[in-house]
Enzyme design. Structure first.
Site, PDB file in Angstrom:
ATOM      1  N   LYS A 177       0.721  -7.700  -3.966  1.00 55.11           N
ATOM      2  CA  LYS A 177      -0.268  -8.356  -4.803  1.00 55.11           C
ATOM      3  C   LYS A 177      -1.354  -9.018  -3.948  1.00 55.11           C
ATOM      4  CE  LYS A 177       1.036 -10.954  -8.126  1.00 55.11           C
ATOM      5  NZ  LYS A 177      -0.156 -10.472  -8.857  1.00 55.11           N
TER       6      LYS A 177
ATOM      7  N   GLU B  38      -0.256 -17.356  -7.254  1.00 61.32           N
ATOM      8  CA  GLU B  38       0.595 -16.424  -8.017  1.00 61.32           C
ATOM      9  C   GLU B  38       2.049 -16.534  -7.552  1.00 61.32           C
ATOM     10  OE1 GLU B  38      -2.732 -12.987  -8.972  1.00 61.32           O
ATOM     11  OE2 GLU B  38      -1.473 -12.733  -7.228  1.00 61.32           O
TER      12      GLU B  38
END
Ligand code: 5RP
Length: 218
Positions: free
Chosen positions: A94, A103
């Site tokens: 990611k 995140e």
């Protein structure tokens, strides 16, 4: 069917995991945005959300969804986010949007992580997509040299500063044979905030938007 329609499919399927009146974590990127839009259609379903970026916080607020700080909420029941790559083992790469640190924090603080992707993101092995590494600005060159020693080719993401005031090195051609070990190894370099591998805290459920519907990997 195009990639965006598949992202939207996966995002809409994630609504089924949202408990009424809960506070949930919400990720960053175009797939997460489809999830926010789907959430907004279910007026009053949730109490509010913890955002993984300023961009997500502002989209949530635009839709009238209350945004909480993680420090106010304690652990969350659910986190929903996209990914740049995912394996069938639910390990992820990611950070294409540069929000990887927040995140990872929100994912780690959540009991269940539902990852929403279109089928082009599913890979046998992570690493075709350059691996983002968030670094403290003064450590940029030092960290880059260590990443070269690990076999990668780091490239500074030009004109980009993270929500935390740091820089991103995108590492090309990194051999990711053991994602957990590499995640730990990179995080141990002084000056690294975190890297975009989500192997120590993988997704619990993958929802993959395909031509034929939504495939679920648990
Ligand atoms: C942002 C991310 C995103 O989840 C990832 O980049 C996927 O983005 P998109 O849903 O736009 O394809 O990690 O930091």
């Amino acid at each position: 069917m195009n990639q965006d329609a598949k992202k939207q499919r996966a995002a809409e399927a994630a609504i089924g995991f949202v408990e009424h009146d809960s506070v949930i974590g919400v990720g960053t990127g175009s797939t997460a945005n489809y999830f926010i839009d789907a959430l907004a259609k279910q007026k009053g379903r949730i109490d509010g959300a913890v955002a993984s970026s300023e961009a997500t916080a502002s989209r949530l607020k635009t839709h009238g969804i209350r945004v909480y700080e993680l420090n106010e909420t304690g652990d969350l029941a659910l986190y929903v986010d996209g990914a740049d790559e995912a394996t069938k083992h639910r390990t992820l790469l990611k950070g294409g949007g540069g929000a990887l640190t927040r995140e990872k924090i929100v994912a780690s603080a959540s009991r269940r992580f539902v990852c929403i992707i279109d089928d082009s993101k599913l890979v046998d092995r992570l690493g075709r997509f350059p691996l983002p590494v968030e670094v403290i600005p003064m450590a940029r060159s030092f960290v880059a040299r260590q990443l070269v020693k690990l076999g990668g080719q780091p490239e500074l993401r030009r004109g980009f500063t993270t929500d935390n005031g740091n820089l991103i090195l995108d590492v090309h051609n990194m051999e990711i044979a053991d994602p957990k070990r590499l995640e730990e190894k990179i995080n141990q370099i002084a000056g690294v905030v975190t890297n975009g591998l989500f192997a120590l805290r993988p997704a619990d459920i993958l929802l993959i938007g395909t031509e034929d519907g939504v495939e679920r990997v648990t």
